[in-house]
Design a protein around this motif. Structure first.
Motif, short mmCIF file in Angstrom:
data_model
loop_
_atom_site.label_atom_id
_atom_site.label_comp_id
_atom_site.label_asym_id
_atom_site.label_seq_id
_atom_site.Cartn_x
_atom_site.Cartn_y
_atom_site.Cartn_z
N MET A 45 0.82 -1.21 0.00
CA MET A 45 0.00 0.00 0.00
C MET A 45 0.86 1.26 0.00
O MET A 45 0.52 2.24 -0.67
CB MET A 45 -0.95 0.00 1.20
N VAL A 46 1.96 1.26 0.72
CA VAL A 46 2.86 2.42 0.71
C VAL A 46 3.41 2.63 -0.70
O VAL A 46 3.44 3.76 -1.20
CB VAL A 46 3.99 2.26 1.75
N LEU A 55 0.68 4.08 -2.81
CA LEU A 55 0.48 5.50 -2.51
C LEU A 55 1.56 6.36 -3.14
O LEU A 55 1.28 7.41 -3.72
CB LEU A 55 0.46 5.71 -0.99
N HIS A 92 -0.54 7.51 -6.24
CA HIS A 92 -1.48 8.44 -5.61
C HIS A 92 -0.87 9.67 -4.94
O HIS A 92 -1.56 10.35 -4.19
CB HIS A 92 -2.30 7.68 -4.56
N THR A 93 0.39 9.96 -5.18
CA THR A 93 1.01 11.09 -4.47
C THR A 93 0.30 12.41 -4.77
O THR A 93 0.20 13.26 -3.88
CB THR A 93 2.51 11.23 -4.80
N GLN A 101 -2.76 12.92 -5.04
CA GLN A 101 -4.05 12.98 -4.35
C GLN A 101 -3.90 13.05 -2.83
O GLN A 101 -4.90 13.11 -2.12
CB GLN A 101 -4.86 11.73 -4.68
N PHE A 102 -2.68 13.04 -2.33
CA PHE A 102 -2.47 12.87 -0.90
C PHE A 102 -3.17 13.94 -0.06
O PHE A 102 -3.70 13.65 1.00
CB PHE A 102 -0.96 12.84 -0.58
N LEU A 162 -7.95 9.48 -0.66
CA LEU A 162 -7.25 8.21 -0.52
C LEU A 162 -7.75 7.40 0.68
O LEU A 162 -7.00 6.61 1.25
CB LEU A 162 -5.74 8.46 -0.40
N GLN A 199 -7.28 3.53 0.26
CA GLN A 199 -5.88 3.13 0.43
C GLN A 199 -5.45 3.29 1.88
O GLN A 199 -4.73 2.45 2.43
CB GLN A 199 -4.97 3.94 -0.50
N GLY A 200 -5.89 4.36 2.52
CA GLY A 200 -5.57 4.58 3.91
C GLY A 200 -6.18 3.52 4.81
O GLY A 200 -5.55 3.06 5.77
N LEU A 230 -4.16 0.32 4.37
CA LEU A 230 -2.89 0.44 5.09
C LEU A 230 -3.10 0.33 6.59
O LEU A 230 -2.39 -0.42 7.28
CB LEU A 230 -2.21 1.77 4.74
#
Length: 142
Positions: A88-89, A92, A96-97, A99-100, A111, A114-115, A118
């Motif tokens: 997942m990291v 990300l 997905h950086t 969209q952070f 996210l 994904q969060g 994780l």
């Protein structure tokens, strides 16, 4: 009466661990089976674009198929959950950086899925599998 309360709490804790493991594993397996069916060309392409060997893309099968199956069964649960967390990291950072720090159209974090994956993987790594697992309560790495 005290022993009954302790037993009830342990049983409840183990049931919660099973539920957490099952939800995490089953939901991740949908992603893994999708990649088994459709391939991982888009992942290898992104890795190569980032200057990494495309062959690393095959690690997604470990993180989204093998590790979730281990988590679901309760075998090598803690290491498998750490593999999912690492997966997942990487997702990300790789995908997905941008969209952070953004919100979704409905007001949630862009996210949040994904969060949640994780966070659930880290929780399983810390909690272990519990008694309702192939590894059992005293199973190695469970």
């Amino acid at each position: 009466m005290h022993a009954t309360t302790d037993h009830t709490l342990r049983t409840s804790d183990d049931a919660g661990k099973l539920l957490l493991r099952a939800v995490l594993a089953i939901l991740l397996l949908f992603h893994g089976f999708s990649k088994l069916a459709g391939g991982i060309g888009f992942i290898t392409g992104m890795l190569e674009k980032a200057g990494l060997p495309g062959v690393f893309g095959y690690g997604v099968y470990v993180g989204e198929v093998v590790a979730p199956l281990l988590i679901l069964a309760g075998v090598f649960t803690r290491p498998a959950a750490l593999v999912v967390a690492i997966n997942m990291v990487v997702a990300l950072l790789l995908v997905h950086t941008g969209q952070f720090f953004t919100m979704s159209e409905t007001g949630g974090w862009a996210l949040e899925l994904q969060g949640m994956y994780l966070g659930a993987a880290l929780a399983v790594a810390l909690l272990g599998a519990g008694r309702y697992s192939v590894g059992g309560l005293a199973g190695r790495y469970n």
